[in-house]
Structures are given as structure tokens and as C-alpha cells.
Design a protein around this motif. Structure first.
Motif, PDB file in Angstrom:
ATOM      1  N   ARG A 269      17.049   3.102   7.192  1.00 45.55           N
ATOM      2  CA  ARG A 269      15.921   3.189   8.114  1.00 45.55           C
ATOM      3  C   ARG A 269      16.029   4.482   8.924  1.00 45.55           C
ATOM      4  O   ARG A 269      16.601   4.520  10.010  1.00 45.55           O
ATOM      5  N   THR A 270      15.465   5.543   8.353  1.00 44.00           N
ATOM      6  CA  THR A 270      15.541   6.861   9.001  1.00 44.00           C
ATOM      7  C   THR A 270      14.623   6.952  10.208  1.00 44.00           C
ATOM      8  O   THR A 270      14.747   7.852  11.024  1.00 44.00           O
ATOM      9  N   THR A 271      13.683   6.011  10.303  1.00 46.09           N
ATOM     10  CA  THR A 271      12.780   5.942  11.449  1.00 46.09           C
ATOM     11  C   THR A 271      12.382   4.503  11.656  1.00 46.09           C
ATOM     12  O   THR A 271      12.323   3.724  10.703  1.00 46.09           O
ATOM     13  N   ASP A 272      12.130   4.108  12.903  1.00 44.84           N
ATOM     14  CA  ASP A 272      11.688   2.742  13.172  1.00 44.84           C
ATOM     15  C   ASP A 272      10.218   2.553  12.842  1.00 44.84           C
ATOM     16  O   ASP A 272       9.725   1.439  12.769  1.00 44.84           O
ATOM     17  N   ASN A 273       9.526   3.652  12.636  1.00 44.56           N
ATOM     18  CA  ASN A 273       8.101   3.590  12.379  1.00 44.56           C
ATOM     19  C   ASN A 273       7.837   3.617  10.878  1.00 44.56           C
ATOM     20  O   ASN A 273       7.792   4.680  10.274  1.00 44.56           O
ATOM     21  N   GLY A 274       7.682   2.445  10.253  1.00 41.54           N
ATOM     22  CA  GLY A 274       7.501   2.356   8.810  1.00 41.54           C
ATOM     23  C   GLY A 274       6.403   3.233   8.251  1.00 41.54           C
ATOM     24  O   GLY A 274       6.604   3.956   7.271  1.00 41.54           O
ATOM     25  N   PRO A 275       5.190   3.221   8.866  1.00 41.68           N
ATOM     26  CA  PRO A 275       4.101   4.036   8.309  1.00 41.68           C
ATOM     27  C   PRO A 275       4.384   5.528   8.282  1.00 41.68           C
ATOM     28  O   PRO A 275       3.760   6.260   7.516  1.00 41.68           O
ATOM     29  N   SER A 276       5.314   5.994   9.112  1.00 41.90           N
ATOM     30  CA  SER A 276       5.616   7.423   9.111  1.00 41.90           C
ATOM     31  C   SER A 276       6.595   7.801   8.014  1.00 41.90           C
ATOM     32  O   SER A 276       6.893   8.981   7.812  1.00 41.90           O
ATOM     33  N   MET A 277       7.101   6.804   7.276  1.00 39.94           N
ATOM     34  CA  MET A 277       8.038   7.076   6.201  1.00 39.94           C
ATOM     35  C   MET A 277       7.295   7.637   4.984  1.00 39.94           C
ATOM     36  O   MET A 277       6.091   7.441   4.824  1.00 39.94           O
ATOM     37  N   LEU A 278       8.042   8.323   4.139  1.00 37.53           N
ATOM     38  CA  LEU A 278       7.459   8.840   2.900  1.00 37.53           C
ATOM     39  C   LEU A 278       7.063   7.682   1.981  1.00 37.53           C
ATOM     40  O   LEU A 278       6.070   7.746   1.268  1.00 37.53           O
TER      41      LEU A 278
END
Length: 473
Positions: A269-278
Motif C-alpha cells: 500500500r504505497t498510498t492510502d488513497n486507492g483511486p490514486s494508485m496506478l
């Protein structure tokens, strides 16, 4: 590897039980050996339904990679109790069919269970049983009443060494047989790939609902999993769980792990914001089946990719993500098959990476530019007389989602499916061809270009002794 060892005696002081318990404890680094009893199995009777004990044995044998049968010798044959068990398991139930079996035996005599093992081998290979009994060394423990110390360990080191060799040979044989059977069952049939994660594997955490949004926490509690400052010994290093998390979450790419049972177990989990993931994912999806974390339109492609990795048709599948834009982003998905030391498929390692920042940095450092190749096919329309190469991992006649990652979000871009209308002004393009993928990913205009180096400088391109031999309980 998961093995079951069946005690072929109902005696309370069985040396065959001691032998199997020693094997389970002494060789646990080689295999997980579960010792099973037969004392609750009644004598076989035709026309009678198998009781709970029989059903339990049937299920444990079916779920195991292989079976170890430990037999005493009664009047030159195996025990009546073990013979009765096999009768139950070759009438209405047939768990031994094509199941690898190792025969061992312990006895108080010097000749011991050699004749019982021969009798048992013939029974196991008979029609209706159809077990695959290992044809190599047999382990025959003689003078069993003197062979164990007070802690249940075999005293003689040569016996222990020989038994270890037999166990290793059996494990290798099981791996070869299982690989052959699996390939025979699924080779060329990617549609049979089961995304439901219902089969289980030797690393599956049982007793926790895989669709539970709190699967990670519940599975960790059930297994007493290491966490926080606890250390984990890895192949070439020792890290705390905290250090592992820091290391993985700062990777310059998104990583996903799905096991050989097609259970989605982890993503960094590189970010807590799923939609901002690739490749958008949700924390509650960890532990779920691959079937439940993919929309229907994606499942055909997922099955095909996993099938290629499982059968080693290839060990790497790669594809671009639709929606890429020249000079802005070029996101790629890579799917790498993972295999253990015996070559057995253990799952898929997926990583998602935006290549454009790397390309941009390279161009800036070298002073090069991307220029259009005038001889290349026109990827903007897909209208080309040249035949485009097929993207690896794509079935010929089914729609596929380019995003293999765990996402139910229908906003995630995907490859054009076969139901999409084809403009009448253009020839029909195979939606799985490289042309179609590039067209979907780039939305290229006449001003957009593909790479061509432009520079004025070069670029570097079976016999044992009396101790380990014959054995009578």
C-alpha cells in the motif's frame, strides 16, 4: 508439502505410531506430516454408509500431496484394521486414485514387515484403489522394541540417515507426479483456471472467511503472525516486520501477491488513497479470491495469464494499460510466475510501473529525443496491412481486462472488448493485437511519436542393515 501418515495399527503401544511421530517431528523442515489414526474405523461391511471417521480419512487423504502408510505384519500380511480402512476407501470413496504413497513399517522381528509391505503394495495397486506406490526403497524398521529411546527418537544415526533419504526421495517423487498430473489436467485449457480460491494449498490459512474485510487482522491472529518489531529470517537477510513494510511500501512500483490457490494475499500500500494508485485496490480486498476482486469483464484475461504462468508456457506476461498518453505516462503491468525450489508454481508476482518518468529522465540526461518512425504502422487508426504481434497472455476470441490487479472499479481502463463496434470506415482490428492495444493506450495524434534514437555518439548497447532394514509389531 502436506503429507498424511496413517498408523496401520490400532494397538495402544504401536511402534508404527512411534515411527510416524518421529518422522513428523524430525523431518518437519522437509514436509508437514499429519499423523492419522484408524482406531475409530469399523470393519468394512458392504452396503453400509461410511462413518465419520472414514469420511475424515477420505478428506485428509484427498487434501494431502502424498500419503505415508506405516504397517505392522500379521501372518505375512498387513493388519486387518488397515486392510479394512482401504476397503472403505475403495468402495464408495476413492481418495487413493493417483495419490503418491510411501510404505514404511516397524516390527519387533528381524525380518519384520517386508512381506506385509509387499501385500500392502499389491492391495494399493489393485483396481479401485489405484494408488501410486513409490517403487524405490522401502523402510523396514527391525527390532522396533529396541530402536527408540525414551523420548521416542530413533537411536541409530544410520537408520535416521537412511530414513531421511527415503523421505527426500518420496517428496521429490510426489513433486514430479503432481506436476505431471496438474499439467495433464490443465495444459491447453486456460478456461479451467479456478479463480475462486476454493481448492486450498499448503499455505492457505483455514478457518478465516477469505471475503471478510478484516481478513488480514483475523488471519494474523489465527496464525500468531509476526508483527511490528518481530524479526523474520529471509533468504539473505533478517528484517523486522516494520522494516519489511517500510521497504515494500517505498518500492517505486505497486506490487501484488496472489498465491497458487488464486487467493489475493497482499499488495504494498504505497498510498492510502486507492483511486490514486496506478492499479486501484482496496485494503479490504486482501485475502479475497481472485474471482471476487475482478469484474466479470476481466476474468477471462486473468484466467489466461495465470494459466500460462502455472503451466510455464511463459514465466512473464507484460502489457500496457489503456489510457497511456505520449509524453505524460506509460503504465505497464507485469505478471511474473513464482516457483519453489522444486519448480512447483506458487503464485504470481504482479508489479505496475509508470515507465514515462524513467524514459523522460533518460532523454534529459542523454540529450536525445523521441521521433516518429515513418516506416512504422499507423497505430492511431489500427489500419495497417502488416500483421501485428499478439500481446502475450491474450486468448484469441475472448475479451480481456488489461488490469490484472485487484479492482472492482468499472472506471479502471480496460482493453476494447469484442462487442465494441468497429468503425465502418476502418478494417476490423483484432482487439488483442498490438495495434489495438497501442491504439487504446495512446490515443495518438499525428504529432505524437514513438521512440527512435537520435544521437551523434554510440550507446552501449535399497538394501539396509539390520537396524534400518526388515522389521513385527
Amino acid at each position: 508439502m502436506k503429507l498424511v501418515g496413517i498408523v496401520g495399527s490400532i494397538s495402544e503401544k504401536s511402534y508404527n505410531r512411534k515411527l510416524l511421530q518421529f518422522m513428523a517431528n524430525n523431518y518437519k523442515n522437509l514436509a508437514d506430516i499429519e499423523v492419522l489414526e484408524i482406531k475409530d474405523v469399523p470393519m468394512f461391511e458392504t452396503g453400509v454408509e461410511p462413518n465419520e471417521a472414514v469420511q475424515y480419512l477420505n478428506n485428509r487423504i484427498k487434501d494431502a500431496d502424498g500419503v505415508i502408510l506405516a504397517t505392522p505384519e500379521h501372518n505375512h500380511t498387513t493388519s486387518p484394521a488397515l486392510k479394512s480402512v482401504i476397503e472403505w476407501l475403495s468402495s464408495a470413496l476413492h481418495p487413493f486414485i493417483d495419490k503418491p504413497v510411501l510404505l514404511v513399517g516397524a516390527s519387533t522381528t528381524k525380518q519384520g514387515s517386508s512381506r506385509a509391505q509387499l501385500d500392502l503394495r499389491q492391495i494399493l495397486e489393485s483396481p479401485g484403489v489405484n494408488a501410486l506406490v513409490m517403487p524405490k526403497d522401502e523402510f523396514l524398521l527391525s527390532n522396533a522394541h529396541e530402536a527408540f529411546d525414551e523420548d521416542g527418537k530413533l537411536k541409530d544415526e544410520r537408520t535416521v540417515g537412511f530414513l531421511g533419504t527415503v523421505v527426500k526421495d518420496f517428496i521429490q517423487w510426489v513433486n514430479v507426479l503432481n506436476a505431471m498430473q496438474k499439467n495433464n489436467n490443465i495444459k491447453g485449457d486456460w478456461k479451467s483456471e479456478d479463480l475462486s480460491a476454493s481448492q486450498g494449498t499448503d499455505t492457505t490459512i483455514n478457518g478465516v472467511d477469505m471475503e471478510d474485510p478484516n481478513w488480514v487482522e483475523k488471519a494474523a491472529e489465527k496464525t500468531n503472525a509476526a508483527e511490528g518489531k518481530d524479526y523474520v529470517k529471509l533468504d539473505r537477510g533478517v528484517l523486522s516486520v516494520d522494516q519489511l513494510n517500510w521497504f515494500l511500501t517505498t518500492m517505486p512500483m505497486e506490487l501484488t501477491f496472489a498465491d497458487d490457490n488464486n487467493q489475493f494475499l497482499y499488495y504494498n500500500r504505497t498510498t492510502d488513497n486507492g483511486p490514486s494508485m496506478l492499479a486501484p485496490r482496496d485494503p479490504s480486498q486482501a485475502g479475497s479470491s481472485m474471482d471476487s476482486v475482478h469484474p466479470d469483464r476481466a476474468k477471462v484475461g486473468v484466467k489466461h495469464v495465470i494459466h500460462q504462468l502455472r503451466t510455464r508456457e511463459t514465466d512473464l506476461v507484460q502489457m500496457p494499460v489503456p489510457g497511456n498518453k505520449i509524453n505524460e505516462k506509460h503504465i505497464m503491468h507485469y505478471y511474473k510466475g513464482m516457483y519453489d525450489e522444486n519448480g512447483k508454481y506458487r503464485g504470481v508476482n504482479e508489479w505496475v510501473l509508470d515507465l514515462w518518468p524513467i524514459v523522460k529522465s533518460y532523454l534529459e540526461m542523454t540529450g536525445q529525443k523521441l521521433v516518429k518512425d515513418e516506416n512504422a504502422p499507423d497505430v492511431t487508426s489500427g489500419a495497417s496491412n502488416k500483421s501485428a504481434s499478439k500481446m502475450p497472455g491474450m486468448p484469441k476470441s475472448e475479451p480481456v481486462d488489461a488490469v490484472f490487479g485487484a479492482s472492482n472499479d468499472d472506471s479502471v481502463p480496460h482493453l476494447p472488448v469484442k462487442e465494441d463496434p468497429v468503425p465502418t470506415s476502418q478494417p476490423e482490428v483484432n482487439p488483442y493485437s498490438l495495434e489495438a492495444v497501442l491504439d487504446a493506450t495512446s490515443g495518438a495524434s499525428e504529432d505524437e511519436v514513438v521512440e527512435e534514437p537520435k544521437q551523434d555518439y554510440p550507446i552501449e548497447e535399497n538394501q539396509t542393515d539390520a537396524t534400518s532394514g526388515a522389521s513385527e509389531e
